[in-house]
Each structure stands twice: as C-alpha cells, then as structure tokens.
Design a protein around this motif. Structure first.
Motif, PDB file in Angstrom:
ATOM      1  N   ASP A  15       0.840  -1.205   0.000  1.00  0.00           N
ATOM      2  CA  ASP A  15       0.000   0.000   0.000  1.00  0.00           C
ATOM      3  C   ASP A  15       0.872   1.251   0.000  1.00  0.00           C
ATOM      4  OD1 ASP A  15      -2.691  -1.253   0.306  1.00  0.00           O
ATOM      5  OD2 ASP A  15      -1.753  -2.044   2.118  1.00  0.00           O
ATOM      6  N   ARG A  16       1.953   1.192   0.784  1.00  0.00           N
ATOM      7  CA  ARG A  16       2.917   2.291   0.803  1.00  0.00           C
ATOM      8  C   ARG A  16       4.326   1.707   0.961  1.00  0.00           C
ATOM      9  NH1 ARG A  16       2.721   6.048   5.080  1.00  0.00           N
ATOM     10  NH2 ARG A  16       1.732   4.425   6.349  1.00  0.00           N
ATOM     11  N   ILE A  17       5.305   2.548   0.634  1.00  0.00           N
ATOM     12  CA  ILE A  17       6.707   2.133   0.647  1.00  0.00           C
ATOM     13  C   ILE A  17       7.551   3.239   1.284  1.00  0.00           C
ATOM     14  CG2 ILE A  17       8.730   1.758  -0.851  1.00  0.00           C
ATOM     15  CD1 ILE A  17       6.765   0.492  -2.883  1.00  0.00           C
ATOM     16  N   ALA A  18       8.541   2.848   2.070  1.00  0.00           N
ATOM     17  CA  ALA A  18       9.586   3.775   2.521  1.00  0.00           C
ATOM     18  C   ALA A  18      10.887   3.331   1.858  1.00  0.00           C
ATOM     19  CB  ALA A  18       9.724   3.757   4.037  1.00  0.00           C
ATOM     20  N   LEU A  19      11.585   4.261   1.230  1.00  0.00           N
ATOM     21  CA  LEU A  19      12.853   3.974   0.569  1.00  0.00           C
ATOM     22  C   LEU A  19      13.992   4.463   1.464  1.00  0.00           C
ATOM     23  CD1 LEU A  19      14.504   3.000  -1.819  1.00  0.00           C
ATOM     24  CD2 LEU A  19      14.017   5.157  -2.995  1.00  0.00           C
ATOM     25  N   ILE A  20      14.777   3.503   1.969  1.00  0.00           N
ATOM     26  CA  ILE A  20      15.864   3.813   2.889  1.00  0.00           C
ATOM     27  C   ILE A  20      17.177   3.834   2.112  1.00  0.00           C
ATOM     28  CG2 ILE A  20      17.021   3.168   5.046  1.00  0.00           C
ATOM     29  CD1 ILE A  20      14.041   3.811   5.388  1.00  0.00           C
ATOM     30  N   TYR A  21      17.959   4.908   2.294  1.00  0.00           N
ATOM     31  CA  TYR A  21      19.234   5.024   1.593  1.00  0.00           C
ATOM     32  C   TYR A  21      20.200   5.844   2.436  1.00  0.00           C
ATOM     33  CZ  TYR A  21      22.657   6.032  -2.075  1.00  0.00           C
ATOM     34  OH  TYR A  21      23.816   6.143  -2.797  1.00  0.00           O
ATOM     35  N   GLN A  22      21.417   5.350   2.537  1.00  0.00           N
ATOM     36  CA  GLN A  22      22.457   6.008   3.334  1.00  0.00           C
ATOM     37  C   GLN A  22      21.937   6.351   4.722  1.00  0.00           C
ATOM     38  OE1 GLN A  22      24.351   9.220   1.181  1.00  0.00           O
ATOM     39  NE2 GLN A  22      25.363   7.809  -0.216  1.00  0.00           N
ATOM     40  N   GLN A  26      19.726   7.918  -7.150  1.00  0.00           N
ATOM     41  CA  GLN A  26      20.678   8.755  -7.892  1.00  0.00           C
ATOM     42  C   GLN A  26      20.434  10.238  -7.634  1.00  0.00           C
ATOM     43  OE1 GLN A  26      20.071   7.285 -11.892  1.00  0.00           O
ATOM     44  NE2 GLN A  26      21.672   5.719 -11.689  1.00  0.00           N
ATOM     45  N   SER A  27      19.165  10.622  -7.550  1.00  0.00           N
ATOM     46  CA  SER A  27      18.823  12.018  -7.264  1.00  0.00           C
ATOM     47  C   SER A  27      19.335  12.431  -5.877  1.00  0.00           C
ATOM     48  CB  SER A  27      17.307  12.214  -7.354  1.00  0.00           C
ATOM     49  OG  SER A  27      16.938  13.508  -6.972  1.00  0.00           O
ATOM     50  N   TRP A  28      19.211  11.532  -4.922  1.00  0.00           N
ATOM     51  CA  TRP A  28      19.701  11.815  -3.558  1.00  0.00           C
ATOM     52  C   TRP A  28      21.220  11.994  -3.564  1.00  0.00           C
ATOM     53  CZ3 TRP A  28      17.300  12.875   0.961  1.00  0.00           C
ATOM     54  CH2 TRP A  28      18.040  12.766   2.130  1.00  0.00           C
ATOM     55  N   ASP A  29      21.908  11.136  -4.321  1.00  0.00           N
ATOM     56  CA  ASP A  29      23.366  11.258  -4.427  1.00  0.00           C
ATOM     57  C   ASP A  29      23.766  12.589  -5.048  1.00  0.00           C
ATOM     58  OD1 ASP A  29      24.121   8.866  -3.257  1.00  0.00           O
ATOM     59  OD2 ASP A  29      24.065   7.737  -5.138  1.00  0.00           O
ATOM     60  N   GLU A  30      23.075  12.964  -6.121  1.00  0.00           N
ATOM     61  CA  GLU A  30      23.390  14.230  -6.802  1.00  0.00           C
ATOM     62  C   GLU A  30      23.180  15.413  -5.872  1.00  0.00           C
ATOM     63  OE1 GLU A  30      20.888  14.136 -10.215  1.00  0.00           O
ATOM     64  OE2 GLU A  30      22.027  12.514 -11.199  1.00  0.00           O
ATOM     65  N   ALA A  63      26.157  17.876  -4.537  1.00  0.00           N
ATOM     66  CA  ALA A  63      26.079  19.323  -4.776  1.00  0.00           C
ATOM     67  C   ALA A  63      26.248  20.101  -3.464  1.00  0.00           C
ATOM     68  CB  ALA A  63      24.749  19.673  -5.438  1.00  0.00           C
ATOM     69  N   GLN A  64      25.647  19.583  -2.387  1.00  0.00           N
ATOM     70  CA  GLN A  64      25.769  20.239  -1.084  1.00  0.00           C
ATOM     71  C   GLN A  64      27.203  20.210  -0.572  1.00  0.00           C
ATOM     72  OE1 GLN A  64      22.866  18.110   1.257  1.00  0.00           O
ATOM     73  NE2 GLN A  64      21.173  19.456   0.637  1.00  0.00           N
ATOM     74  N   LYS A  65      27.898  19.072  -0.803  1.00  0.00           N
ATOM     75  CA  LYS A  65      29.292  18.970  -0.360  1.00  0.00           C
ATOM     76  C   LYS A  65      30.188  19.947  -1.119  1.00  0.00           C
ATOM     77  CE  LYS A  65      29.018  14.112   1.065  1.00  0.00           C
ATOM     78  NZ  LYS A  65      29.402  12.711   0.735  1.00  0.00           N
ATOM     79  N   LYS A  66      29.934  20.091  -2.435  1.00  0.00           N
ATOM     80  CA  LYS A  66      30.729  21.031  -3.229  1.00  0.00           C
ATOM     81  C   LYS A  66      30.476  22.462  -2.799  1.00  0.00           C
ATOM     82  CE  LYS A  66      31.140  18.223  -7.417  1.00  0.00           C
ATOM     83  NZ  LYS A  66      30.765  18.082  -8.849  1.00  0.00           N
TER      84      LYS A  66
END
Length: 573
Positions: free
Chosen positions: A518-525, A560-564, A568-571
């Motif tokens: 019904d719903r999803i949580a996407l966990i990354y880093q 990939q969007s999260w990585d980008e 960008a924030q680190k730069k």
C-alpha cells in the motif's frame, strides 16, 4: 555431439536416492551468448550447472564443455570455466584481496599475469577501494561482484552463474547484468540461473526446467509468443486493487493475476473470452513471465487456506507500527538516522533500499531485535524498549536468512515455535496440523529443516511465524531466491491476511512484489529518502527522459537524485 558448441548436453539423466533430478536433457549452449536457466524450486537447475562444471557425474548421457568430456576431462574443464555457486563461495573472514589471492592460487596464476588479473578485476567490479575490507563486511551486491571477480580471474571460456542476483538490490543487479553482458562480446558463454524473469527475458536463449524435465529451449521471445493476445490489464482504484485481484484469481479462465501499478495484470487461459470475465480488461503486450506461468500450469487461485484460519482483527484508527525518529549507531557508524513513519491497521508496508542502506537495521528495531540508540519503536501502541513482551506476543517474524533450526526436523521446529508463542494442549496440536496441511509439509515432517528445498524452507518459516495468528507480521525478504509461482503463493497469503486486518511490514528486492504494498519507505544512506504509494514514488521519479518509469526505474532514479543532491551540497560547502 556438436564440437563447435560451448556446451553440448546429450540425453543426460541424474538421480539422487532413486529420485530423478534430471530426465533426458539435451541442449546446445553457444559461445558469445547469455543462456538463462529458469524453473521452479527443485527443477534441477543447480544439478545441471554442477554437471556442466564437472563437479558431478551424470548417470546416463554425456556433457562436453568446449569439446572436453565432463567425466574424463573434468580437471581440464575446471581450468577453462568460471563458476559462481548459489551460496556465497568465498571466505567471509578473508579480505577482498585475500580472496582474490586464494582463487588466483587455485587457478595457478602467478607473477605479472596475476597482478594484471587483479588490476583488471578490481577495476571491472569497482572493488579497488575495498581491497582490505573483509568479505563478510561487504554489502550483498559487493559480495556478488567479488564472487564474479574470482570466477573471472583466469579468462574463462565458459562462465557458470548459479542465482548470482539473489538478495541483491536493483542497482547492484543492473550493474551485475551490465558487467556480464560486456563479457559475451569477447565470446564467453554465460549460463545464468535466475529466479528473476525480467533477467531471463533479456537472455539470448532460455532453458526452462520443471521437475527435471526440459520444457522449453529457445529464445525467450519465442516462448512469450505462445501467450500473445492473452495478457490484459484491469485499472482500478488503489483501495480496491487487492479485492479485484482476489476476485480475478477465483475465475477459472484466469491463469495468473498480479497487482501492477494502478490496477491488476491478468493472463487468461487459451481461448478464454475476456468479456466473459465480467471485468473491463484492456489488452497489453505479453511478457516472458506470462508465458512462464502459463507453461507451468498457472499460478495459485484466489483462496488462501492460511487466511481462512485467521479471525478478522477489528479496525483501529491508531497506528499499528510506528517509527519515531529511530536512530541506531554502532560505535561511530550510523546505520539508521532519524527515521520516522507510521503504518495503519491492515496495511502492507514495504521497506526498500539498496544493500547496506540501513533498511534491515530499521526493520530489526521495529520488531524488537535491536534497541534504538535514539527514538522509539512502537507496535500496537507498546514501546519496544519498555513493553517488549506485550508487543512481541502480537508479532509474527520471518527472518531474511532461514531463522529456524536446521538440525531439527520439520515436526520439531513446528513444535518448538508453537511453544515459544504460548500455544499448548489441543490448540497447539490443532495449529500444527493446520500449518502442515496449509503448506503441504506432510511428506517432510521427519526431514531436517536444513535439507529442505528452498521453497519448503520458506513455507515452514512462514508457518512458524503465523501459527499463533499475530496482529502484526514482519517479513524480511520472505521470497528471496524462490521461484515466481512460490512467490505468488506467498503473496496470496500476505494479501489475504491484510484483508483480515493483519498489518504487514515487508522488505524485498523484487520490485514486482513491492507493487503489492500500500505504501513504501525507501531507505538510503541510513535515511528515509522517500515515502508513498508505489505510484507516488514513480511520479516523483518521472522525467522527460523517463515519463512512465517502472518501480525499479523509480528506485534507481530516487537514489541517484539523492546522491546528486548530497554531492552538490558537499561542493557548495
């Protein structure tokens, strides 16, 4: 025998304890192609791969690998093949570099030849930065890449891969496929055993086994063509998808139905009239999976025997599972950071993420196996830090790795877990009998659990997790490695339990399974980077280049969007 073939298989039979594992198999595998090996659990796939590798001897018939006989020339065959077994064949207490050194010595690689092979494989698999990391500490995808690197060290002419993508997230799976696809350009023959039918659809040739018999050998599109005009789609509101699925599965004319996006995908029996179903079915293109289910006689029907023995749970407006700013640290490493979401009564909630992202840590905190460093995990209103026993008696848990006792029989496992869950007397005996009948375990009652076929191991694990009729069910990759028909059987039970009011949290790497949620949580880093329905996540990932992404496309695009964004924030900093 075709001496020009990479592998020639002629009238091969193989039996174990008078049970035929392979029956009169004949086929030809060519150089420069990926040959998919598919079929249900126990079909004979691993047996055939071991015979091709010269690790077993056929009872009858003959196998030749690059012209070498698998019995008389087995030692020479070992020098020209790469073999990646189904179970992780490396040493987890050795580093990446040490595993490569070990396999190089087995292949008699020395000096400059060895150094160049290491450099080539570490670059090919992107494992160079992790040379000193223990193999046991690698993510699932990185372990598979290391296994592939070891199998490829000596420039094999034939590469045998037995379920290389089991337990691997979609990003790593695509990377593995891309790497292997590059190899066939050099003329290597690849045999890829898989339970992912989208992988089989991309192979040049497919061998489909069932109960030791070769049902089909040819290009996947040839098998798909057999169900042309029999695949349909029934659009329906999200809240009604599960009901529509169950109703469709009860029809004799429907051989398969699965939830997909904003509706239900349906495959009809040959010569069935779509209008006679009573549903407004829309024609769609057939796919290999439709043909696979058809040739095996169809999927399970629309009745779950497990759900029939579960009473309906009264609706409750309060959250059944709640993650409140969950954080977990191991020394200086943060495995989960500030993760929050709530799951409603009777909801199926998916926890997705790449290997090593933190989803298993989050999952374990929510079912009481790990204590959070900060935040709260609540089940049925009970805080797992202070009311562990009250919460746990409402929970059913099926672990990612087979969590039962391998040295105990099926009967002993059922007896043990029924006692753990507080069942006794007639109720205990009745529940065990019910589970045996529901999951067809009667012929295995005196067998050790560790010796069961994978599909029956998973059935036993689900039986033990549900025999006490829990209000909440935690399923950690419940169908990893099992065939598509067994997966459908599991999801028939899961969907039916949810309709009875059972709340389900599930992790999976099968994106077609995630469509059932019904719903999803996407966990990354270690963070929750997106939460929503499957269609909402697809909409978040839609772009001009990809206006209608699949859920797998969305998974990869959001990561990939999260990585980008982070780069960008680190730069900027």
């Amino acid at each position: 025998m075709n001496d020009d073939a990479a592998i020639s298989i002629e009238n091969v039979h193989k039996s174990f304890n008078k049970k035929e594992a392979l029956k009169d198999i004949t086929s030809c595998i060519k150089h420069g192609q990926i040959t998919g090996l598919v079929g249900p659990d126990g079909a004979g796939k691993t047996t055939l791969i071991r015979l091709m590798a010269g690790l077993m001897v056929p009872d009858e018939g003959r196998i030749a690998v690059c012209g070498l006989d698998s019995v008389n020339d087995s030692a020479r065959i070992h020098d020209i093949i790469g073999y990646m077994p189904q179970k992780f064949g490396l040493y987890e207490d050795l580093s990446v570099q040490e595993n490569l050194e070990l396999y190089a010595s087995l292949k008699n690689l020395q000096g400059d030849e060895k150094d160049k092979a290491f450099e080539r494989m570490l670059s090919f698999t992107a494992l160079a930065p992790f040379k000193q990391r223990l193999a046991g500490n690698l993510s699932g995808g990185m372990k598979q890449k290391l296994g592939l690197a070891c199998a490829l060290l000596a420039h094999p002419k034939v590469l045998l891969l037995d379920e290389p993508s089991v337990g691997v997230d979609p990003i790593s799976r695509r990377e593995l496929w891309s790497m292997v696809s590059a190899l066939v350009k050099d003329g290597i023959a690849v045999i890829w055993s898989t339970s992912y039918l989208d992988e089989a659809q991309r192979c040049d040739h497919v061998l489909l086994l069932n109960e030791g018999t070769l049902l089909f050998s040819g290009p996947p599109q040839e098998l798909t063509g057999r169900v042309k005009g029999r695949s349909f789609y029934f659009p329906v509101a999200q809240a009604e998808r599960r009901h529509a699925l169950m109703d469709l599965l009860k029809l004799p004319s429907v051989i398969d139905a699965t939830i997909q996006g904003k509706g239900v995908r349906v495959v009809l029996a040959k010569d069935a009239d779509p209008q006679a179903t009573g549903f407004a079915l829309e024609p769609v293109a057939a796919r290999f999976e439709d043909a696979y289910i058809d040739i095996l006689g169809g999927g399970p029907g629309g009745e779950s025997e497990l759900a029939k023995h579960v009473g309906a749970i009264a609706p409750d407006n309060a959250a059944t599972i709640e993650a409140d700013s969950l954080t977990k640290q191991f020394a200086k490493f943060t495995a989960a950071h500030n993760i929050s979401f709530s799951i409603k009564h009777g909801e199926i909630f998916g926890l997705l993420g790449p290997n090593g992202a933190g989803k298993s840590t989050t999952f374990k905190m929510l079912c009481g196996l790990l204590k959070p460093t900060q935040g709260r995990a609540l089940v049925c209103g009970f805080d797992l830090k202070v009311s562990t026993s009250e919460a746990r008696e409402r929970i059913g848990y099926m672990a990612q790795k087979f969590s039962l006792y391998s040295d105990l029989s099926v009967r002993q496992n059922l007896d043990f877990f029924s006692g753990v869950y507080g069942l006794s007397g007639n109720t205990r005996r009745q529940k065990i009998e019910e589970m045996v009948n529901i999951f067809n375990l009667s012929s295995y009652m005196n067998s050790n659990a560790g010796t069961l076929p994978l599909g029956f191991k998973q059935r036993l694990a689900l039986a033990c997790a549900t025999m006490h009729a829990p209000e909440v069910l935690f399923l950690d990759e419940p169908t990893s490695g099992v065939d598509p028909i067994t997966r459908r059987e599991f999801w028939l039970h899961i969907n039916s339990l949810a309709q009875k009011g059972v709340t389900v949290m599930v992790t999976t790497h099968f994106m077609d399974e995630a469509e059932y949620c019904d719903r999803i949580a996407l966990i990354y880093q270690s963070e929750n980077i997106a939460t929503g329905t499957p269609d909402e996540l697809k909409e978040q990932a839609a772009s001009q280049e990809q206006p209608a992404p699949t859920l797998e496309d969305a998974f990869i695009a959001l990561v990939q969007s999260w990585d980008e964004k982070n780069n960008a924030q680190k730069k900027a900093a």
